[in-house]
Enzyme design. Sequence first.
Site, PDB file in Angstrom:
ATOM      1  N   CYS A 123     -12.953  26.368 -30.186  1.00 24.76           N
ATOM      2  CA  CYS A 123     -11.320  26.648 -31.036  1.00 24.76           C
ATOM      3  C   CYS A 123     -10.727  28.011 -30.187  1.00 24.76           C
ATOM      4  O   CYS A 123      -9.614  27.732 -30.649  1.00 24.76           O
ATOM      5  CB  CYS A 123     -12.182  26.726 -32.573  1.00 24.76           C
ATOM      6  SG  CYS A 123     -12.871  24.650 -32.871  1.00 24.76           S
ATOM      7  N   HIS A 260      -5.897  29.761 -36.643  1.00 25.51           N
ATOM      8  CA  HIS A 260      -6.406  28.920 -35.816  1.00 25.51           C
ATOM      9  C   HIS A 260      -7.313  27.611 -36.718  1.00 25.51           C
ATOM     10  O   HIS A 260      -6.721  28.212 -38.319  1.00 25.51           O
ATOM     11  CB  HIS A 260      -8.185  28.940 -35.719  1.00 25.51           C
ATOM     12  CG  HIS A 260      -9.083  27.597 -35.420  1.00 25.51           C
ATOM     13  ND1 HIS A 260      -8.282  26.398 -34.799  1.00 25.51           N
ATOM     14  CD2 HIS A 260     -10.098  27.212 -35.343  1.00 25.51           C
ATOM     15  CE1 HIS A 260      -9.480  25.483 -34.598  1.00 25.51           C
ATOM     16  NE2 HIS A 260     -10.404  26.178 -34.664  1.00 25.51           N
ATOM     17  N   ASN A 290      -8.378  20.074 -38.074  1.00 25.59           N
ATOM     18  CA  ASN A 290      -9.084  20.857 -36.653  1.00 25.59           C
ATOM     19  C   ASN A 290      -8.852  19.985 -35.496  1.00 25.59           C
ATOM     20  O   ASN A 290      -9.722  19.120 -35.013  1.00 25.59           O
ATOM     21  CB  ASN A 290     -10.411  21.505 -37.221  1.00 25.59           C
ATOM     22  CG  ASN A 290     -10.744  22.327 -36.514  1.00 25.59           C
ATOM     23  OD1 ASN A 290     -10.012  22.685 -35.163  1.00 25.59           O
ATOM     24  ND2 ASN A 290     -11.849  22.732 -36.330  1.00 25.59           N
TER      25      ASN A 290
HETATM   26  O1  UT7 Z   1     -13.369  25.671 -35.795  1.00 24.39           O
HETATM   27  C1  UT7 Z   1     -14.281  26.495 -36.223  1.00 24.39           C
HETATM   28  C2  UT7 Z   1     -15.634  25.572 -36.739  1.00 24.39           C
HETATM   29  N1  UT7 Z   1     -15.235  24.907 -37.756  1.00 24.39           N
HETATM   30  C3  UT7 Z   1     -15.476  25.424 -39.227  1.00 24.39           C
HETATM   31  O2  UT7 Z   1     -14.410  26.654 -39.109  1.00 24.39           O
HETATM   32  C4  UT7 Z   1     -15.958  24.885 -40.474  1.00 24.39           C
HETATM   33  C5  UT7 Z   1     -16.558  25.659 -41.335  1.00 24.39           C
HETATM   34  N2  UT7 Z   1     -16.989  25.340 -42.263  1.00 24.39           N
HETATM   35  C6  UT7 Z   1     -16.717  24.850 -43.256  1.00 24.39           C
HETATM   36  O3  UT7 Z   1     -15.087  24.668 -43.169  1.00 24.39           O
HETATM   37  C7  UT7 Z   1     -16.791  24.758 -43.980  1.00 24.39           C
HETATM   38  O4  UT7 Z   1     -18.580  24.754 -44.853  1.00 24.39           O
HETATM   39  C8  UT7 Z   1     -17.723  22.699 -44.393  1.00 24.39           C
HETATM   40  C9  UT7 Z   1     -15.925  22.497 -45.120  1.00 24.39           C
HETATM   41  C10 UT7 Z   1     -17.901  22.291 -43.395  1.00 24.39           C
HETATM   42  C11 UT7 Z   1     -17.973  22.651 -46.020  1.00 24.39           C
HETATM   43  O5  UT7 Z   1     -17.047  23.114 -46.821  1.00 24.39           O
HETATM   44  P1  UT7 Z   1     -18.399  23.690 -48.159  1.00 24.39           P
HETATM   45  O6  UT7 Z   1     -17.914  24.468 -48.972  1.00 24.39           O
HETATM   46  O7  UT7 Z   1     -19.307  25.274 -47.247  1.00 24.39           O
HETATM   47  O8  UT7 Z   1     -19.915  22.642 -48.622  1.00 24.39           O
HETATM   48  P2  UT7 Z   1     -21.204  22.483 -48.594  1.00 24.39           P
HETATM   49  O9  UT7 Z   1     -21.716  22.724 -46.492  1.00 24.39           O
HETATM   50  O10 UT7 Z   1     -22.234  23.960 -49.018  1.00 24.39           O
HETATM   51  O11 UT7 Z   1     -22.256  21.055 -49.286  1.00 24.39           O
HETATM   52  C12 UT7 Z   1     -21.551  21.023 -50.222  1.00 24.39           C
HETATM   53  C13 UT7 Z   1     -22.111  19.981 -50.714  1.00 24.39           C
HETATM   54  C14 UT7 Z   1     -22.935  19.133 -49.831  1.00 24.39           C
HETATM   55  O12 UT7 Z   1     -23.451  18.175 -51.201  1.00 24.39           O
HETATM   56  P3  UT7 Z   1     -24.760  19.512 -52.396  1.00 24.39           P
HETATM   57  O13 UT7 Z   1     -25.583  19.821 -50.645  1.00 24.39           O
HETATM   58  O14 UT7 Z   1     -24.442  20.459 -52.803  1.00 24.39           O
HETATM   59  O15 UT7 Z   1     -25.494  18.195 -52.773  1.00 24.39           O
HETATM   60  C15 UT7 Z   1     -22.674  18.374 -49.042  1.00 24.39           C
HETATM   61  O16 UT7 Z   1     -23.801  17.461 -48.764  1.00 24.39           O
HETATM   62  O17 UT7 Z   1     -21.094  18.615 -50.227  1.00 24.39           O
HETATM   63  C16 UT7 Z   1     -21.799  17.604 -49.196  1.00 24.39           C
HETATM   64  N3  UT7 Z   1     -20.608  17.020 -48.627  1.00 24.39           N
HETATM   65  C17 UT7 Z   1     -19.841  16.130 -48.634  1.00 24.39           C
HETATM   66  N4  UT7 Z   1     -19.406  15.892 -49.320  1.00 24.39           N
HETATM   67  C18 UT7 Z   1     -18.631  14.345 -49.688  1.00 24.39           C
HETATM   68  C19 UT7 Z   1     -20.730  17.617 -46.979  1.00 24.39           C
HETATM   69  N5  UT7 Z   1     -19.771  17.232 -46.754  1.00 24.39           N
HETATM   70  C20 UT7 Z   1     -19.136  16.266 -47.678  1.00 24.39           C
HETATM   71  C21 UT7 Z   1     -18.166  14.862 -47.083  1.00 24.39           C
HETATM   72  N6  UT7 Z   1     -17.611  14.643 -47.981  1.00 24.39           N
HETATM   73  N7  UT7 Z   1     -17.699  14.713 -46.063  1.00 24.39           N
END
Ligand code: UT7
Length: 333
Positions: A123, A260, A290
Site C-alpha cells: 500500500c 492512503h 482500499n
Molecule cells: O492498507 C493498509 C492495510 N490495511 C488496513 O489499513 C486495515 C486496518 N484495519 C482496519 O481497517 C480494521 O481493523 C478493520 C476494518 C479490518 C476491522 O475493524 P475493527 O473495528 O478493528 O473490527 P474488529 O477486527 O475488531 O472486529 C469487530 C467484530 C468482530 O466480531 P467479534 O469478535 O467482536 O464478535 C469481527 O468478527 O466485527 C466482526 N467482523 C465483521 N462483521 C461483519 C469482522 N469483519 C466483519 C465484516 N462484517 N466484514
Amino acid sequence: MGNRLTETNLRWRAVVRGVGAYLPHRCMSNAELAATVETSDEWIVQRTGITQRYIAAPDETTSVLATHAARAALSNAGVDANDIDLVIVATSTPDYTFPATATQVQAALGIRHGAAFDLQAVCSGFVFALATAEKFIRSGSHRRVLVIGAETFSRLLDWTDRTTCVLFGDGAGAVVLEGEDGGNAFKDGGIISTHLRSDGRFRDKLFVDGGPGSNGMTGHLRMEGRDVFRHAVGMIEDVVTAAFAESGITADDLDWFVPHQANRRIIDASAVKLGVAPSKVVATVQLHANTSAASIPLALATACGDGRIKKGNLVMLEAMGGGFTWGSALVRW
Ligand code: UT7
C-alpha cells in the site's frame, strides 16, 4: 570546486505535470457483497467508510488498468508518451511473476526507449515509487517519468473471508513527473521531501500466503486487521512529522492532506493526531475501497479533477501497508 555530478544533483526539481486514474466498469456495492458473505452495509460503512469497490474483468489485468491511468495522466499533462523516459509501476498484483508490469505498460503506450520497472511496497508503493522517480530526476539521468500505482487486489482475496474481502478493490492512478531546471521545490513547485520506512518484522500482520519462491502459488491476502489499525496511525505520524521537521512547515501550512485510502477511521484519526483540519483531508475510500498502491493517485486525480488541488498548493501524501512499509511525500503542486 563543484564537479559535473554535484552541479547536476542540485539542478533538477521533480514537478507534477499531470494526474490520471482509471477504475474498472464493474462496481460492487456492500449490499451485493452481503449476499455472498456474512456482513452488512452497516458494518462496512461504520467500520471503514467503504460503500462500494470496483472489480476488474478477467481480461483487465493490472497493466491494462495502469495503461488507462497512464494515458489519462499523459493527456492531463499534455505530454506525449514518447517523451517519457522512465515508467515505474507500483504494484503487488503484477500481470505475471515476470516480466515487470511496467514493461507491458511501456509497450502498450508505444514507448521504445528508456526503462521500465515495477516497485513493490504494497500500500506504500505509490509513495515509494514517487520517491524513486524523484531521485532519478534529481540525479539528472531521467527527465520525464510516469509513476503509476495499479492493482487487481480482487485476484488475491479470499472471497469467503469477511474480515478482508470487504476492504479491497481494483484500480489504477498515475502521475507524470517532469524535471525542471533550477529553482527551489518549496517555492517553485516539485517534490520537497520524501521519507520512507520499512520493518520486515511485521510480515505476519499483513501478507499473501503464496509466491513463486515459497509454494509456487499466487496465494491469498491475510491480515490481522486490528493490529494493522493499531500500528497505522503511529507510523503515519512518524513519517509526516519527519517531513514537517525537515521542511519547517506545520499542519496549518498544508493545503491538502492526501492519505492512503484504506479506512476512513484511520484517515480521520491520523488527521486529528497531526492537527490537520478535516476540510483539508481528501478521502475517496468510500468510492473505491482500499486499492493499495493505486489509492493515492486515485485520490489525487479526484481532487485535481474537481479543482480542489491547484498549482502552488502544498500537499502531503502518506501511506502505510504490508511489510510493514510506510512513507510520506511533501509536494508543492
Ligand atoms: O492498507 C493498509 C492495510 N490495511 C488496513 O489499513 C486495515 C486496518 N484495519 C482496519 O481497517 C480494521 O481493523 C478493520 C476494518 C479490518 C476491522 O475493524 P475493527 O473495528 O478493528 O473490527 P474488529 O477486527 O475488531 O472486529 C469487530 C467484530 C468482530 O466480531 P467479534 O469478535 O467482536 O464478535 C469481527 O468478527 O466485527 C466482526 N467482523 C465483521 N462483521 C461483519 C469482522 N469483519 C466483519 C465484516 N462484517 N466484514
